[in-house]
Each structure stands twice: as C-alpha cells, then as structure tokens.
Design an enzyme around this catalytic site. Structure first.
Site, mmCIF file in Angstrom:
data_model
loop_
_atom_site.group_PDB
_atom_site.id
_atom_site.type_symbol
_atom_site.label_atom_id
_atom_site.label_comp_id
_atom_site.label_asym_id
_atom_site.label_seq_id
_atom_site.Cartn_x
_atom_site.Cartn_y
_atom_site.Cartn_z
ATOM 1 N N HIS A 189 0.757 -1.304 -0.003
ATOM 2 C CA HIS A 189 0.253 0.075 0.088
ATOM 3 C C HIS A 189 0.775 1.212 -0.045
ATOM 4 O O HIS A 189 1.953 1.364 0.513
ATOM 5 C CB HIS A 189 -1.162 0.023 1.097
ATOM 6 C CG HIS A 189 -0.559 0.200 2.595
ATOM 7 N ND1 HIS A 189 -0.192 1.041 3.529
ATOM 8 C CD2 HIS A 189 -0.254 -1.144 3.297
ATOM 9 C CE1 HIS A 189 0.137 0.684 4.505
ATOM 10 N NE2 HIS A 189 0.269 -0.667 4.379
ATOM 11 N N ASP A 200 -0.150 4.248 1.279
ATOM 12 C CA ASP A 200 -0.482 5.231 2.196
ATOM 13 C C ASP A 200 0.492 4.850 3.566
ATOM 14 O O ASP A 200 0.791 3.833 3.503
ATOM 15 C CB ASP A 200 -1.924 5.306 2.469
ATOM 16 C CG ASP A 200 -2.578 4.043 2.992
ATOM 17 O OD1 ASP A 200 -2.307 3.011 2.258
ATOM 18 O OD2 ASP A 200 -3.315 4.031 3.906
ATOM 19 N N ASP A 215 6.318 -0.007 6.526
ATOM 20 C CA ASP A 215 4.916 -0.117 6.398
ATOM 21 C C ASP A 215 4.516 1.249 5.488
ATOM 22 O O ASP A 215 4.014 1.995 6.040
ATOM 23 C CB ASP A 215 4.245 -0.034 7.902
ATOM 24 C CG ASP A 215 2.787 -0.488 7.474
ATOM 25 O OD1 ASP A 215 2.293 -0.644 6.567
ATOM 26 O OD2 ASP A 215 1.906 -0.046 8.712
ATOM 27 N N GLU A 255 -4.999 2.033 2.625
ATOM 28 C CA GLU A 255 -4.989 0.618 3.770
ATOM 29 C C GLU A 255 -5.196 0.954 5.007
ATOM 30 O O GLU A 255 -5.954 0.184 5.847
ATOM 31 C CB GLU A 255 -3.651 -0.398 3.566
ATOM 32 C CG GLU A 255 -3.642 -1.677 4.196
ATOM 33 C CD GLU A 255 -3.102 -1.767 5.473
ATOM 34 O OE1 GLU A 255 -3.473 -2.974 6.172
ATOM 35 O OE2 GLU A 255 -2.589 -0.800 6.030
ATOM 36 N N ASP A 283 0.803 -10.194 0.412
ATOM 37 C CA ASP A 283 0.727 -8.943 0.934
ATOM 38 C C ASP A 283 1.775 -8.594 2.116
ATOM 39 O O ASP A 283 2.469 -9.674 2.532
ATOM 40 C CB ASP A 283 -0.638 -8.863 1.418
ATOM 41 C CG ASP A 283 -0.833 -7.351 1.882
ATOM 42 O OD1 ASP A 283 -0.399 -6.321 1.391
ATOM 43 O OD2 ASP A 283 -2.302 -7.108 2.306
HETATM 44 ZN ZN LIG Z 1 0.860 -1.516 6.418
#
Ligand SMILES: [Zn+2]
Length: 487
Positions: free
Chosen positions: A120, A122, A155, A189, A216
């Site tokens: 992701h 974001d 992340d 996400e 993922d």
């Molecule tokens: Zn994440």
C-alpha cells in the site's frame, strides 16, 4: 499394595516413553533448497535512494475527497513512472479509486492462473507529540547508519518500492513471465482499504479473474523475539484476525449527586466492564497457531520440544503459558480491550448516560455475531445496551500450508535467507489482503524485514526505519519469488 505401586510405575514409564518417542519423532519441517542464480543489487545503492525519495511524499491516508494530501499521491505516481522505465514500458498501469495503482504484467502462458503481489502507498500520520523524538525527521527519508529512515520505511513503502525494483530488475535482465502477474498498490489501507484494495478486487472480479495466490505485507523475520528460538524465524501469515467494536451504553435518571440511586449509569457500566475483564474469551489453539508450533517446535530445546510434540497432554499448560504475555495471548484467543469511556459533565451531577467502547480482535473460528452474543451473555444485564459499531470484519480464512503457493514462498525465503526458519502463523492485525478473499484461497502475508525486540514498536511508531541490507533482501526476495512462480 505392591502390585498397585508396580502398575502405577509401569504406566508412568509408558507415559514417559510415549512423550519421548513423540518428541524424537518431532522432525524438522525446514526444507532444503537449491542455490539460486544470484541477484546482484546495484553498487551505488540506487534502490535505497529511490526508497528514500518515495518516503518523502507525505502519502498519509486521505480522509476526504477534498484532502490536500491527494497531491502527494499524484506526485508519488509520477515519481514511480519516471523511476521505473521498464515497468512503465512493459506493464499496463491502471489508476483505481482515484489514487490506487494496478499493474498487469502479461504472462506468456494463459493456462497459468495469475498471481497478485500487493502493498500500500499510504502511511499513518506522525503523532505531533512524538515528532521531536524521531532521530531523523519522519518524512526526510534520510539514509544514515546503514538505514533508510522515515514513515513508511517498513509500512509499507519498502514493499511497494521493493516490488517495483524487482520487476524492473527482471525486465532489465530480459525476463518474461509465464504467469501473468499483478502488482496492486492500495492508497487507503490504513483506514480500511474500501476506496483502494476493495475496488481493485472488484475490478479483477468483474473481469472474471481467479488468482493462484496473493502476497501482502504482514509478518516478518523475527530475530530474538520468539522464546525458545535462537535462529531468525520468518513467520508467514496464513490468516488474520477479525475486527469488531462494541459500544456499551447504560442509562439512569440522572439528577443531583447528593441523593444517588443504588444503580447509577456509571456504576452499572463499571460492573459490565468488570465482568468482561474477569471473563476473557476462551483460549484456543486455532489452526494457524497449532501449525506455527508444528514448524517451530522441532527447532527448540528438548524441554520445549517435549511439550510441543505432546499437545494431546500439554495443551492446557501451553495455553496457560501463552496467556501470560499480551503478544502470545493475542494468538490464542479473541481479545476484548476497553478503549474509550464517556460519562458525566460535572462533578455533582449524575450522568443520565454512560458509554464504553470495547475493541475486539476475533480469532479464526469465531464470528462477529458469536462474539457479540458472548459479550451480552457475560454482561448478563438487560440494562446494558450492546451495539455493534460499523467497521466489522470477520476473521480471514486460513490458507493451506500444503498448497503449492505456500511451498513456493517457503522455498523462496529459504533461498534468500538461508539461515532463517520458516513457519506459518496468525497475523493479529488486519491487512488489505482480506479484500481479495473471493479471488484466491492462497493468501499469504509476509515481508522479509528483520525485526529485533526493539523494532516491533517502530510500526506506526517513532523511528520507523529499514536497514539497507534488509531492503535489498526484500527486492531479491520479490525477484526470486517471481522467478520461482513460473510453473
Ligand atoms: Zn501496512
């Protein structure tokens, strides 16, 4: 008398023998792999520099369509376009839901089901109160001390950029996939994925696509974190917990606090909370937890192996042990945490209403309806209203560790990080992968970043960073996974 003592002794010896025989038969599940054709990363560390630049776009999840942050997503898209020229040339790019990206890399063999690799774009915001505690400014993307620093380093921009680097590398080396590959990068996400991943999944479904596997973000390589395991352990999430918040409300007449009734709104609510605290959801070794011990158990010292190889006898003991730490407790049960409480406006006025919010994380096997019913049961008070809040996610399905796609991941991890143990596990957080559940039964959640004990708190926290070596391994991992996934 003597006879009984003898019989007891004999039974006891048999029991001991069984325990040891089972422990001795508790064979390692770690696989041997062939060495791979090396993936040579650039000497100038351009990949790390590109990650650093990607971090500098403040792609904080958008809260409304008017959000000024939208510009940051557009700038990141443009940066990706100009950084990965082979990707731009050979993959079809679609913008979905305004800011999410879906890339299609057509394979030569239409008989093979496509695979989807996701991440992701974001990131979560940086809490202003903690900003000064960062060693490097959180959106600086600074490269220092062998790390790339900043929000999104772990992340999940390492994953976005790592995938693009891997595909770019393979294209530059003339690789053409047999199997069609999708890269899917959601843009929301961190706030549920409804505008991003959910839309991409709907788009693929509308095209009648079924996926061989989905990979993922999720779990990582844990080094010195798992009790009893000395080697680094790569945990692959084969399931994730569900999500539910319950709002408890009590009412009472209100009035002056000098003449309180026996039952006040706050008193009644407190009793409900106390009952919930005293009656946690039952501990259960769900399939992902059980399988994790089947993979990790044989690698432990004898005393632990003896326990884990004999769960028919020691399961209650193991559950008791795991319940002691919040991290392992979350693996074996649905958790219920009170997170908000509201009542009262003035010190001498009885509030007419009190509310509390309980956040539940549902273990595989539990359901939203079942968990809500249990909470009502435990409270056992019709005056306490229990309402389900809108965000409700059932626990995911459990992916099969005997599937070819788990074997593929397992092999790739062992090739890229040879000294690392591999085990399936349960992810206690939620990822965007849940939106793809109708498209594949093989959904896995893993990124090969090494986490040592003080690294876990960097997720969504202060001093998020990734070691350059770890990042380069992410790139090699994705490249090798794509190479390995061609049959
Ligand atoms: Zn994440």
């Amino acid at each position: 008398m003597k006879k009984t003592a003898f019989a007891v002794l004999a039974l006891f010896s048999i029991l001991i023998a069984i325990l040891f025989i089972r422990a001795a038969g508790f064979r390692s599940r770690q696989i041997a792999v062939d060495p791979i054709q090396p993936i040579v990363m650039d000497r100038e560390r351009l990949a790390a520099r590109r990650l650093s630049q990607a971090i500098q776009f403040k792609t904080i999840s958008l809260q409304g369509s008017e959000d000024r942050g939208a510009q940051e997503f557009r700038r990141l898209h443009a940066f990706i376009d100009k950084s990965f020229l082979h990707v731009a040339q050979h993959l079809r790019k679609e913008v979905v839901g305004g800011y999410s990206l879906l890339y299609t890399w057509p394979g030569k063999d239409p008989q093979l089901k496509p695979a989807l690799l996701m991440a992701h774009l974001d990131v979560v915001p940086v809490d202003a109160a903690t900003e000064s505690s960062w060693s490097e400014p959180p959106f600086s993307g600074r490269i220092a001390g062998g790390f790339v620093w900043g929000r999104g380093a772990m992340d999940d921009k390492a994953s976005v950029m790592g995938l693009l680097e891997a595909v770019e590398y393979l294209l530059a080396n003339g690789f053409q996939p047999q199997r069609t590959l999708y890269l899917a990068f959601g843009h929301d996400e961190e706030i549920g994925g409804r505008a991003g991943a959910a839309q991409i999944a709907a788009l693929l479904r509308s095209r009648g696509i079924a996926l061989e596997f989905v990979l993922d973000e999720g779990l990582n390589i844990f080094d010195g974190v798992i009790a009893g395991i000395n080697a680094p352990a790569a945990l692959v999430g084969i399931a994730e917990k569900g999500y539910l918040s319950l709002q408890l409300t009590t009412q009472s007449a209100g009035g002056h606090s000098s003449t309180p009734p026996a039952d006040t709104a706050i008193g009644e609510l407190s009793r409900a909370l106390q009952r919930l605290d005293a009656h946690p959801f039952p501990a259960r070794l769900s399939d992902p937890a059980r399988e994790m011990f089947e993979f990790l158990g044989p690698e432990m010292a004898w005393s632990k192996k003896l326990v884990l190889a004999n769960l028919w006898l020691f399961e209650p003991l193991l559950k008791k042990q795991l319940s002691r730490s919040p991290l392992t407790n979350a693996l074996i049960r649905t958790t219920a945490a009170p997170t908000m409480i509201h009542a009262g406006v003035k010190e001498n006025v009885l509030p007419s209403q009190a509310t509390a919010t309980i956040n539940l994380r549902l273990a595989p096997g539990d359901t939203i309806a079942g968990a809500a019913a249990r909470v009502r049961d435990v409270i056992g008070d019709p005056h306490v209203d229990v309402k389900l809040l809108p965000v409700q996610i059932e626990p995911s399905e459990v992916s099969d560790t005997r599937s070819p796609s788990f074997a593929l991941l397992n092999r790739t991890i062992r090739q890229i990080a040879p000294q690392t143990l591999v085990a399936p596990a349960l992810l206690v957080a939620a990822t965007d992968s849940r939106h793809y559940q109708n498209l594949s039964k093989n959904i896995f959640r893993f990124l090969p970043i090494t986490l040592r004990p003080d690294d876990v708190k960097r997720y969504h926290g202060v001093d998020e960073r990734i070691a350059i070596e770890d990042y380069e391994r992410c790139v090699r991992f994705y490249a090798q996974l794509i190479r390995n996934s061609q049959s």
